[in-house]
Design a protein around this motif. Structure first.
Motif, PDB file in Angstrom:
ATOM      1  N   GLY B  35       0.811  -1.213   0.000  1.00 57.20           N
ATOM      2  CA  GLY B  35       0.000   0.000   0.000  1.00 57.20           C
ATOM      3  C   GLY B  35       0.844   1.262   0.000  1.00 57.20           C
ATOM      4  N   LEU B  36       1.683   1.419   1.016  1.00 59.63           N
ATOM      5  CA  LEU B  36       2.537   2.607   1.079  1.00 59.63           C
ATOM      6  C   LEU B  36       3.494   2.636  -0.108  1.00 59.63           C
ATOM      7  N   ASP B 122       5.464  -3.759   6.567  1.00 63.17           N
ATOM      8  CA  ASP B 122       4.314  -3.943   7.448  1.00 63.17           C
ATOM      9  C   ASP B 122       4.676  -4.789   8.680  1.00 63.17           C
ATOM     10  N   GLY B 144       7.027   5.019   7.811  1.00 58.24           N
ATOM     11  CA  GLY B 144       5.591   5.185   7.681  1.00 58.24           C
ATOM     12  C   GLY B 144       4.902   3.911   8.142  1.00 58.24           C
ATOM     13  N   SER B 145       3.802   4.049   8.843  1.00 59.70           N
ATOM     14  CA  SER B 145       2.994   2.888   9.222  1.00 59.70           C
ATOM     15  C   SER B 145       1.545   3.327   9.255  1.00 59.70           C
ATOM     16  N   VAL B 146       0.657   2.414   8.917  1.00 61.17           N
ATOM     17  CA  VAL B 146      -0.744   2.817   8.765  1.00 61.17           C
ATOM     18  C   VAL B 146      -1.675   1.633   9.002  1.00 61.17           C
ATOM     19  N   GLU B 147      -2.754   1.915   9.675  1.00 59.51           N
ATOM     20  CA  GLU B 147      -3.812   0.933   9.908  1.00 59.51           C
ATOM     21  C   GLU B 147      -5.105   1.683  10.205  1.00 59.51           C
ATOM     22  N   HIS B 150      -5.470   5.559  11.377  1.00 56.32           N
ATOM     23  CA  HIS B 150      -4.337   6.267  11.998  1.00 56.32           C
ATOM     24  C   HIS B 150      -3.012   5.783  11.422  1.00 56.32           C
ATOM     25  N   GLY B 151      -1.975   6.607  11.648  1.00 63.32           N
ATOM     26  CA  GLY B 151      -0.654   6.220  11.156  1.00 63.32           C
ATOM     27  C   GLY B 151       0.437   7.140  11.660  1.00 63.32           C
ATOM     28  N   TYR B 152       1.674   6.647  11.536  1.00 63.51           N
ATOM     29  CA  TYR B 152       2.861   7.410  11.936  1.00 63.51           C
ATOM     30  C   TYR B 152       3.713   7.722  10.712  1.00 63.51           C
ATOM     31  N   VAL B 170       0.820  -8.199  13.610  1.00 62.31           N
ATOM     32  CA  VAL B 170       0.517  -8.262  12.177  1.00 62.31           C
ATOM     33  C   VAL B 170      -0.538  -7.209  11.851  1.00 62.31           C
ATOM     34  N   PRO B 171      -0.581  -6.738  10.600  1.00 58.81           N
ATOM     35  CA  PRO B 171      -1.486  -5.639  10.249  1.00 58.81           C
ATOM     36  C   PRO B 171      -2.964  -5.995  10.417  1.00 58.81           C
ATOM     37  N   VAL B 179      -4.054   4.962   3.576  1.00 63.46           N
ATOM     38  CA  VAL B 179      -2.748   4.483   3.087  1.00 63.46           C
ATOM     39  C   VAL B 179      -2.093   5.554   2.219  1.00 63.46           C
ATOM     40  N   TYR B 208      -4.440  10.763  13.408  1.00 62.60           N
ATOM     41  CA  TYR B 208      -5.556   9.836  13.617  1.00 62.60           C
ATOM     42  C   TYR B 208      -6.887  10.572  13.637  1.00 62.60           C
TER      43      TYR B 208
END
Lengths: 74, 226
Positions: B35-36, B122, B144-147, B150-152, B170-171, B179, B208
Motif C-alpha cells: 500500500g505505502l 508492514d 511510515g505505518s498505517v492501519e 491512523h498512522g505514523y 501483524v497488520p 494508506v 488519527y
C-alpha cells in the motif's frame, strides 16, 4: 499529579494520577481493564518527547504523558 | 522523447531547473511495494529522482488491489516490485528502476548506495532492521505505518526507532485513503530532503481520526542516539 492522555484508538478520556515514575504509571494503568490490550505494546511520550527505556523515567508534577498505540501496517 | 523541461514544467516553476536537475543524481530504496510502497513509488518515481530500488518478495493478490493503487486485476500473481517498476517506466521513461524479489535482509547484502531509504513495510522487526542499517550507512530513512484510521510518519536521522516496541504484531483492517494519506506525507518529506529543502528531522508525526471524526495531528520529538 500528572496527566495521562490516550491517543488514537485507545480512546480513553484523559486521567490524572499521583505517580512518580513510569513504572508506577504502568502499574496504575494495568488496573484499567480497557488498557489490557495496549499495555506492553504502546509507546510513551512525556511532554511531547518520546522516551526509550521508559521504566527508568521519573515523572514530575504537571507532566503530561501520552500513550501512543502501535501501528504495524504498510 | 519528451523533454525534461516539458515533463517537469510545474516542478521547475516551483524550485527552478538547477534543483530539478540535481534530483536526477539521487537514488532511493523503497522497502515494500504494498500500500505505502505503491503510492510512494508513483509520486516519487515521476518527480525526477534518478533511481528507484524497489524491494518486495511478495506477489499481487486480489485482496491487495483495493489499497495498493499501482496494481490492476491483470497484475494478479505478478511480483509486486516488477509490476510496479513497469508502471513507473510507463509514467516516466527516463527513470532508472531496479527490482529485488527478496527480503530486506537479503537486499542489503548487495551493498548498493542510496541517498535515502523509505519504509513501506508492514512489520516492526523489518523497521528495526532498516533503522540499524541506515545508521550503519550514515543515511536517513523515512518511516511510515498505517492501519484503520491512523498512522505514523517520521524522518529518522540521528534518533533511533527504539521508542517503539518491536513486536510480532501483524497488520489489521485498513482502507485505501488512509494508506495514500500516510504515503503522501512520507513522500513529501523524502522529496523535500532530496531537493535540498528544509526537513524537520527526528520528529514523529502521529495522525488519527478520533471518535468524533476529527483529524488529529500530534508531533513528538525523538531522542538522538547516544
Amino acid at each position: 499529579m500528572i496527566k495521562v492522555e490516550f491517543l488514537g484508538p485507545i480512546g480513553l478520556n484523559p486521567i490524572e494520577l499521583n505517580v512518580k515514575t513510569v513504572e508506577e504509571l504502568s502499574e496504575s494503568l494495568k488496573k484499567i481493564s480497557a488498557m489490557d490490550q495496549w499495555i506492553g505494546i504502546s509507546a510513551i511520550a512525556i511532554n511531547d518527547k518520546m522516551v526509550t527505556n521508559s521504566e527508568d523515567c521519573m515523572l514530575s508534577d504537571g507532566d503530561v504523558v501520552s500513550v501512543l498505540p502501535p501501528v504495524c501496517g504498510g | 522523447m519528451i523533454t525534461k523541461e516539458e515533463y517537469f514544467n510545474r516542478q521547475i516553476l516551483l524550485w527552478g531547473e538547477e534543483t530539478q536537475a540535481q534530483l536526477s543524481s539521487k537514488s532511493i530504496a523503497i522497502i515494500g511495494c504494498g500500500g505505502l510502497g505503491s503510492a510512494l513509488a508513483i509520486t516519487l518515481g515521476s518527480s525526477g529522482i534518478g533511481t528507484l530500488h524497489l524491494v518486495d518478495f511478495d506477489t499481487v493478490s486480489v485482496h491487495n488491489i483495493h489499497r495498493q493503487i499501482a496494481y490492476t486485476m491483470e497484475d494478479e500473481g505478478a511480483y509486486k516490485c516488477e509490476a510496479l517498476g513497469k508502471l513507473l517506466k510507463r509514467r516516466y521513461e527516463r527513470l532508472k528502476v531496479s527490482t529485488y524479489k527478496e527480503k530486506f535482509e537479503t537486499f542489503i547484502k548487495q551493498e548498493q548506495e542510496f541517498d535515502l531509504i523509505i519504509d513501506a513495510t508492514d512489520r516492526f522487526p523489518v523497521r528495526a532492521s532498516i533503522d540499524k542499517y541506515a545508521k550503519a550507512q550514515g543515511i536517513p530513512w523515512v518511516h511510515g505505518s498505517v492501519e484503520a484510521f491512523h498512522g505514523y510518519v517520521c524522518f529518522y536521522d540521528k534518533a533511533s526507532f527504539d521508542s517503539f516496541k518491536i513486536s510480532d504484531q501483524v497488520p489489521g483492517g485498513i482502507t485505501p485513503p488512509i494508506v495514500v494519506f500516510i504515503a503522501s506525507l512520507q513522500a513529501n518529506l523524502a522529496l523535500r530532503y532530496l531537493a535540498g529543502l528544509n526537513v524537520r528531522k527526528d520528529e514523529l508525526h502521529y495522525l488519527y481520526f478520533d471518535d468524533l471524526g476529527s483529524l488529529n495531528h500530534r508531533k513528538f520529538l525523538l531522542n538522538e542516539e547516544d
